[in-house]
Each structure stands twice: as C-alpha cells, then as structure tokens.
Design a protein around this motif. Structure first.
Motif, mmCIF file in Angstrom:
data_model
loop_
_atom_site.group_PDB
_atom_site.id
_atom_site.type_symbol
_atom_site.label_atom_id
_atom_site.label_comp_id
_atom_site.label_asym_id
_atom_site.label_seq_id
_atom_site.Cartn_x
_atom_site.Cartn_y
_atom_site.Cartn_z
ATOM 1 N N ASP A 138 4.214 5.916 -5.470
ATOM 2 C CA ASP A 138 4.169 5.800 -6.934
ATOM 3 C C ASP A 138 3.037 6.631 -7.515
ATOM 4 N N ARG A 139 1.875 6.555 -6.880
ATOM 5 C CA ARG A 139 0.712 7.276 -7.401
ATOM 6 C C ARG A 139 0.945 8.779 -7.407
ATOM 7 N N GLU A 194 3.811 10.370 -7.320
ATOM 8 C CA GLU A 194 4.841 10.717 -8.303
ATOM 9 C C GLU A 194 4.216 10.871 -9.682
ATOM 10 N N GLN A 195 3.286 9.986 -10.014
ATOM 11 C CA GLN A 195 2.588 10.074 -11.302
ATOM 12 C C GLN A 195 1.721 11.331 -11.388
ATOM 13 N N GLN A 196 1.099 11.713 -10.260
ATOM 14 C CA GLN A 196 0.294 12.941 -10.259
ATOM 15 C C GLN A 196 1.164 14.164 -10.531
ATOM 16 N N TYR A 197 2.332 14.202 -9.908
ATOM 17 C CA TYR A 197 3.258 15.299 -10.182
ATOM 18 C C TYR A 197 3.668 15.307 -11.651
ATOM 19 N N ASP A 198 4.004 14.131 -12.186
ATOM 20 C CA ASP A 198 4.433 14.051 -13.590
ATOM 21 C C ASP A 198 3.352 14.606 -14.506
ATOM 22 N N TRP A 199 2.086 14.273 -14.213
ATOM 23 C CA TRP A 199 0.982 14.790 -15.028
ATOM 24 C C TRP A 199 0.910 16.312 -14.946
ATOM 25 N N ALA A 200 1.009 16.840 -13.743
ATOM 26 C CA ALA A 200 0.919 18.296 -13.572
ATOM 27 C C ALA A 200 2.104 19.001 -14.219
ATOM 28 N N PHE A 201 3.300 18.408 -14.087
ATOM 29 C CA PHE A 201 4.511 19.048 -14.618
ATOM 30 C C PHE A 201 4.492 19.167 -16.141
ATOM 31 N N GLU A 202 3.676 18.352 -16.806
ATOM 32 C CA GLU A 202 3.579 18.468 -18.259
ATOM 33 C C GLU A 202 3.238 19.893 -18.683
ATOM 34 N N THR A 203 2.508 20.592 -17.818
ATOM 35 C CA THR A 203 2.123 21.983 -18.091
ATOM 36 C C THR A 203 2.857 22.970 -17.195
ATOM 37 N N PHE A 253 0.819 -1.215 0.000
ATOM 38 C CA PHE A 253 0.000 0.000 0.000
ATOM 39 C C PHE A 253 0.852 1.265 0.000
ATOM 40 N N THR A 254 1.854 1.323 0.885
ATOM 41 C CA THR A 254 2.623 2.560 1.049
ATOM 42 C C THR A 254 3.472 2.840 -0.186
ATOM 43 N N GLN A 255 4.024 1.807 -0.780
ATOM 44 C CA GLN A 255 4.781 1.996 -2.023
ATOM 45 C C GLN A 255 3.873 2.527 -3.122
ATOM 46 N N ARG A 256 2.659 2.007 -3.194
ATOM 47 C CA ARG A 256 1.728 2.491 -4.227
ATOM 48 C C ARG A 256 1.352 3.950 -3.998
ATOM 49 N N GLN A 257 1.311 4.366 -2.723
ATOM 50 C CA GLN A 257 1.031 5.768 -2.439
ATOM 51 C C GLN A 257 2.107 6.671 -3.042
#
Length: 355
Positions: free
Chosen positions: A170-171, A173-182, A164-168
């Motif tokens: 990872d998730r 990090e992916q949210q940041y990557d999405w936001a950083f696109e802009t 669970f904690t690893q997925r937190q």
C-alpha cells in the motif's frame, strides 16, 4: 581542522555546540575535528576525531524530511538494543533530541574501520574462497538479525508485524501515485499498474514476525577482509522494524544478479556484474543457506523479489519527479525515465517465472 568550506556543512553542525556536548558526555579532548562522509543518500554521517578516539555522528539531512526515512533516534534505539546480541554493530555512545545543539535529533557511536563493497569488488578480494565467504556471511548475518528475540532485547512494540507486508504494498503504491502526479506527463508506465495489481492480489498473509533491517544489502555491511575475514558491522538501521523477514531477503536478492538475468544492473544506478565472478554464490544457494540457518521456508519468493523491484522502481520514480520539478542536481535522476520501466518489466518477468 573541519570541513567548514560549504554552507551545507554549516547547516549540518554547530561545531561549538557539538564540542560542548561531546565534552560533557565523553570527557575533554585536545583534538576535535569533524568531516562529512560524502556517501549515502539518506541520513548524514559525520566523522568525529575526539582526541585519540574516532566517532560517528548520525543526523537527518537539514530541512523537512520524511519521518520514517530519517528517524535517527529509531536507528539508535535498535542499535542500543542489539549491543549484546550476535549481530555485529558499532557501540553506541549517546543520543540527543535537543535541536539546540546541531538543529536536529542525532546520536553518537564508535567509528568502525573496514571495507564496504559498493561499485566494484575491492582489491582485498583475491580468490573465489573469499567471494564465497562474503556471500555466505551476508546470509548468516541476515539470519542472525532475524533470529534476535526482539522482546527479550527490549524491542517489543518496535513495529506492527501484523499486516506489515500489506502495508508495504500500500505504501509503495501511494509513493508511485505521488510521483505520477508529475511524471505521467512525460511518459506512462503501464507495467507498474499491472505489477501493482498482481502484488495487491498476492500479498502473503502468513509470515514470521522478526526484526527487519529494512535496507539489507552488500553496501550496508562492513567487512574486514584478509586471512581471517570477519563482518565488522551492519550499518544504516533507520528503516528497521518488527515485520516480515522475507522482505529483507527479497531486497538482498534484488541486488544479487544471476547468470540467467537479462541485466546485471541492480538498484537504481549501478551494475553488479562483479558478483558473477567465480566464487560468489548464486541466488538459489543464498536462499538455501538462509532456509537452513533460520528454519524458515522462503515461500512466495516471486512475490518478495517482485516487491523489491517494485520498491526500487518507486524510489526511482520519486527521483524522476524531483528531477522534473528542478528539486535535484543528481545525474542519476533523469536516468529514471528509462530505468523505472526497466525495473517494472524485470519484476513482471519474476512474476511470470522467467527470471
């Protein structure tokens, strides 16, 4: 009379269809009124007057939504399971996945009355003993949530606690990557990348498996204050699951300032300086009470507190992307240009042991 003065309200509820549904499940009523609660930034809350009784309807916002962030049937499931537990919650009435009624999944529960502490200390709080009670009650209620036998109440399989904690990490990090696109076109945040690396290298692999609220903080708990105070209800369970209970504690602590902090600002917008007034327990007192109440040892506290700020920053960065793309009209969103780097720097201070 109901709040029918906006197009947005009409997108939330078909009054005739909802009235027919409620009559089927609650019986006829001479009075039917619906009012939208303006607070909150996730699921929509509608207050229902049904004869002499009052109820709440919870539904996702209209339009496309993220499944986990707006899953009201998941919220209903956990509330239904906790009805006979020691966790204070509203009584559930009925849920529906029939989108022909109001255009989405929804559920109905009783309306509780009480005080929710948001931007400042309410006038009902008059002395240090009440403040201490609020702090200790927050911890005792969290301990009650984490002490639920989730298999016994029917929540076996409600989540995936292993990993669970690893997925937190990872998730988010992916949210940041999405936001950083802009947002990266406006400014870089090297502190976020440094924090990501540290979190990825320090994820605890051994933690208890417990019912997790997912957004446990002061303004998601309703109190009755006065000569005989009590906790009325824990609200907003849409992020609940079976996972790592220390993520709940770290999240609560991120909203609870200490005298030594460089700032009393919490979350993505508000200031919680009132929590420094005489009587409110300090963070280390909250942790000590939690450990005593649960029998757990809050190891890796730097990780869990840093993770909370990492998640808050991720929320803020997604806000900032929506602002830049013209998909939001919230005055807070442009403030995230500076606020997210502040949150990342604060998390790094925690990692370094200076806060």
């Amino acid at each position: 009379m109901s709040d029918r003065d906006t197009d947005y309200f009409d997108r939330l509820v078909d009054l005739d269809a909802l009235e027919a549904f409620l009559e089927t499940h609650l019986g006829p009523a001479a009075t039917f009124e619906v009012h939208r609660h303006p607070g909150g930034h996730s699921n929509e809350t509608l207050f229902i007057t049904w004869g002499a009784e009052e109820f709440v309807v919870r539904r996702p916002p209209p339009g496309e939504t993220a499944d986990t962030a707006h899953d009201v049937i998941r919220e209903y499931t956990v509330l239904e399971a906790l009805q006979d537990s020691d966790v204070p919650i509203p009584t559930t009435e009925v849920a529906s996945e029939d989108h022909d009624i109001i255009g989405s999944d929804f559920y109905v529960m009783e309306k509780k009355d009480g005080v929710v502490i948001r931007e400042d200390e309410p006038e009902e709080v008059t002395d240090p003993s009440q403040r201490r009670w609020i702090g200790t009650e927050m911890i005792d209620t969290l301990a009650a949530i984490h002490g639920v036998d989730h298999e016994k109440v029917g929540l076996d399989g409600f989540g995936r606690p292993d990993g669970f904690t690893q997925r937190q990490v990872d998730r988010w990090e992916q949210q940041y990557d999405w936001a950083f696109e802009t947002t990266a076109e406006e400014r870089e945040i090297p502190e976020v990348h440094e924090l990501t690396d540290w979190l990825q290298n320090n994820v605890p692999t051994d933690h208890p498996h417990a019912l997790v609220h997912g957004d446990y903080k002061l303004d998601n708990v309703m109190f009755e204050l006065g000569s005989e105070p009590k906790t009325v209800a824990v609200l907003d369970w849409e992020m609940s699951t079976i996972g790592d209970p220390f993520t709940d504690l770290g999240w609560l602590l991120s909203y609870w300032p200490d005298e030594s902090d460089e700032t009393t600002k919490v979350g993505t917008a508000k200031d919680a300086a009132y929590l420094l007034r005489n009587g409110y327990p300090a963070r280390d007192e909250l942790v000590e009470r939690y450990e005593s109440a649960t029998g757990y040892t809050f190891e890796n506290d730097r990780f869990y507190r840093a993770l909370a700020y990492y998640k808050l920053g991720g929320i803020g960065e997604m806000f900032f992307r929506r602002h830049l793309e013209g998909n939001a009209a919230d005055d807070r969103y442009p403030l995230m240009e500076e606020r997210v780097p502040e949150l990342a720097r604060r998390a790094l201070r925690i990692v370094e042991g200076s806060e």
